[in-house]
Design an enzyme around this catalytic site. Structure first.
Site, PDB file in Angstrom:
ATOM      1  N   GLY A   1       3.242  -1.158   5.315  1.00 29.86           N
ATOM      2  CA  GLY A   1       2.169  -0.989   3.332  1.00 29.86           C
ATOM      3  C   GLY A   1       1.434  -0.585   3.128  1.00 29.86           C
ATOM      4  N   ASN A   2       0.766  -0.719   1.927  1.00 28.01           N
ATOM      5  CA  ASN A   2      -0.712   0.096   1.665  1.00 28.01           C
ATOM      6  C   ASN A   2      -1.225  -1.307   0.432  1.00 28.01           C
ATOM      7  OD1 ASN A   2      -0.637   0.910  -0.908  1.00 28.01           O
ATOM      8  ND2 ASN A   2       0.844   2.292  -0.005  1.00 28.01           N
ATOM      9  N   CYS A   3      -3.271  -1.315   0.137  1.00 28.68           N
ATOM     10  CA  CYS A   3      -3.380  -2.399  -0.430  1.00 28.68           C
ATOM     11  C   CYS A   3      -3.614  -1.858  -2.095  1.00 28.68           C
ATOM     12  CB  CYS A   3      -5.254  -2.133   0.104  1.00 28.68           C
ATOM     13  SG  CYS A   3      -5.142  -1.990   1.682  1.00 28.68           S
TER      14      CYS A   3
END
Ligand code: C5P
Length: 405
Positions: A213-215
């Site tokens: 995923g990412n932020c």
């Protein structure tokens, strides 16, 4: 905020002293403030101090002390443009939720015709008590705005035990509310338009419990969705996994997890959209295989994950784009920003691209602010200062509207 009428309710919390700063902020911004205080509130702060700041006598009893004059909570309910209860104790929140009107502040709340905001202040155990949680949920379901941290966590948790959200923050929430209200009443420049917005991250599953995923918090995308909806658009929001919830009834949300799901939903909804704003932080790669079970560590010396590219949603919509459709993309860059953004603008067939650099402080993922430069297909460029994501969203939509046929 100019000439707005604010009823400020103060209850018996140690945070009552912060109401002074809040009054000053409201008065400085041109608002009129009428304080209504509970008997317990007066134990923490004197009405003399408060009336000196507001320029109005403080209301606390049903009757004025000497002359029998009756204080009308009904009149206050009609006079107010907003009621802000800061600090709001567990007791007052509980009485509000259950309609117990045993003091002037509570009767005023029950007669209130204007929107109500509460800034809870209590220690963490009281805040987390199921009774408080249930009372806050009841109040929220009735449209009361609970002022806590922007990401939905408990204000008291973030600010430390027993502390109320800061006066500047409370002021900002109320100020934005008024701004939004005026904005909505006057600006309907997207009436009759359909806008597709992608937002948030994507999660690419490795196995049953793990993902890449990412932020991305989804804040920028949701701010864009709210602004478009406020300006009269029907919004199709395709959103990856985020903890935020869109508020405006004209926002229709399709929740997705992976880039492939986002691609499918966005392609379907793009066909009838006048504009698409591709704000999502889509994963560029996804595991070639997703294990159905949780992958075990036993019996493995090391592990290599095989990744395959995901569809570039912006580029594929760009290829489908009709002459009556407009497209806006985002570029988050760390180096050679303008060049990379200009390349993406062209490759994805966008009308303009919103560039934010990770080198700018206060810009990018998870924060509430952003600093952007818009690059247009015709070569124009416009740089904006650091602003809240709500304001950046308004700037972006201001730039999009004149481009719509
Ligand atoms: O190429 P890059 O990922 O930096 O481009 C960013 C822009 O492209 C953003 O507008 C993003 O939403 C969009 N994008 C997309 N699908 C992808 C990758 C990026 O829509 N798979």
């Amino acid at each position: 905020m100019k000439n707005k009428h604010i009823v400020l309710g103060i209850t018996g919390s140690i945070a009552a002293y912060k109401a002074c700063s809040l009054i000053r902020l409201f008065v400085k911004a041109g608002a009129e403030v009428q304080v209504v205080i509970t008997p317990a509130g007066k134990e923490f702060i004197t009405p003399v101090t408060l009336s000196a700041l507001t320029g109005k006598p403080v209301v606390s009893e049903f009757f004025a002390a000497n002359d029998g004059t009756w204080h009308s909570h009904v009149d206050l309910g009609l006079w107010a443009d907003a009621m802000v209860i800061a600090p709001a104790t567990a007791s007052t929140l509980g009485k509000m939720a259950h309609g117990i009107a045993d003091n002037m502040l509570l009767t005023t709340y029950m007669s209130m015709k204007a929107p109500v905001f509460v800034a809870p202040a209590m220690d963490l155990d009281m805040y987390r008590h199921p009774a408080t949680t249930a009372n806050l949920d009841t109040l929220r379901s009735r449209g009361v705005q609970v002022i806590e941290a922007a990401d939905g966590e408990l204000a008291s948790h973030l600010c430390g035990k027993g502390r109320m959200q800061e006066p500047e923050y409370i002021f900002d929430v109320v100020d934005r509310f008024f701004h939004h209200q005026e904005h909505e009443a006057t600006l309907q420049d997207l009436a009759g338009k359909r806008v597709l917005i992608t937002a948030g991250p994507t999660h690419e599953h490795i196995d049953a419990v793990r993902y890449i995923g990412n932020c991305s918090s989804g804040k920028m995308g949701l701010a864009l969705a709210e602004d478009c909806a406020a300006r009269g658009a029907e919004v199709q929001l395709v959103c990856g996994p985020v903890s935020l919830q869109p508020k405006h009834p004209a926002i229709h949300t399709t929740w997705v997890t992976s880039a492939a799901e986002m691609h499918e939903a966005a392609t379907r909804l793009f066909a009838t959209a006048h504009a698409a704003i591709l704000c999502a932080a889509v994963a560029d790669f996804t595991p070639a295989h997703t294990a159905v079970q949780k992958i075990k560590r036993e019996g493995k010396a090391g592990m290599t994950l095989e990744l395959v590219p995901t569809p570039d949603i912006a580029a594929s919509l760009g290829a489908l784009k009709q002459p009556w459709q407009r497209m806006v993309g985002f570029a988050l860059e760390t180096d050679n920003e303008l060049q990379h953004a200009a390349d993406k603008l062209k490759r994805k067939n966008l009308d303009f691209i919103v560039l934010n650099s990770l080198r700018d402080e206060g810009a990018g993922f998870a924060c509430d602010t952003n600093k952007v430069t818009l690059l247009y297909a015709d070569g124009r460029q416009q740089a904006y200062p650091l602003k809240s994501k709500t304001e950046v969203a308004q700037d972006i939509i201001d730039a999009l509207c004149p481009l719509l046929p």
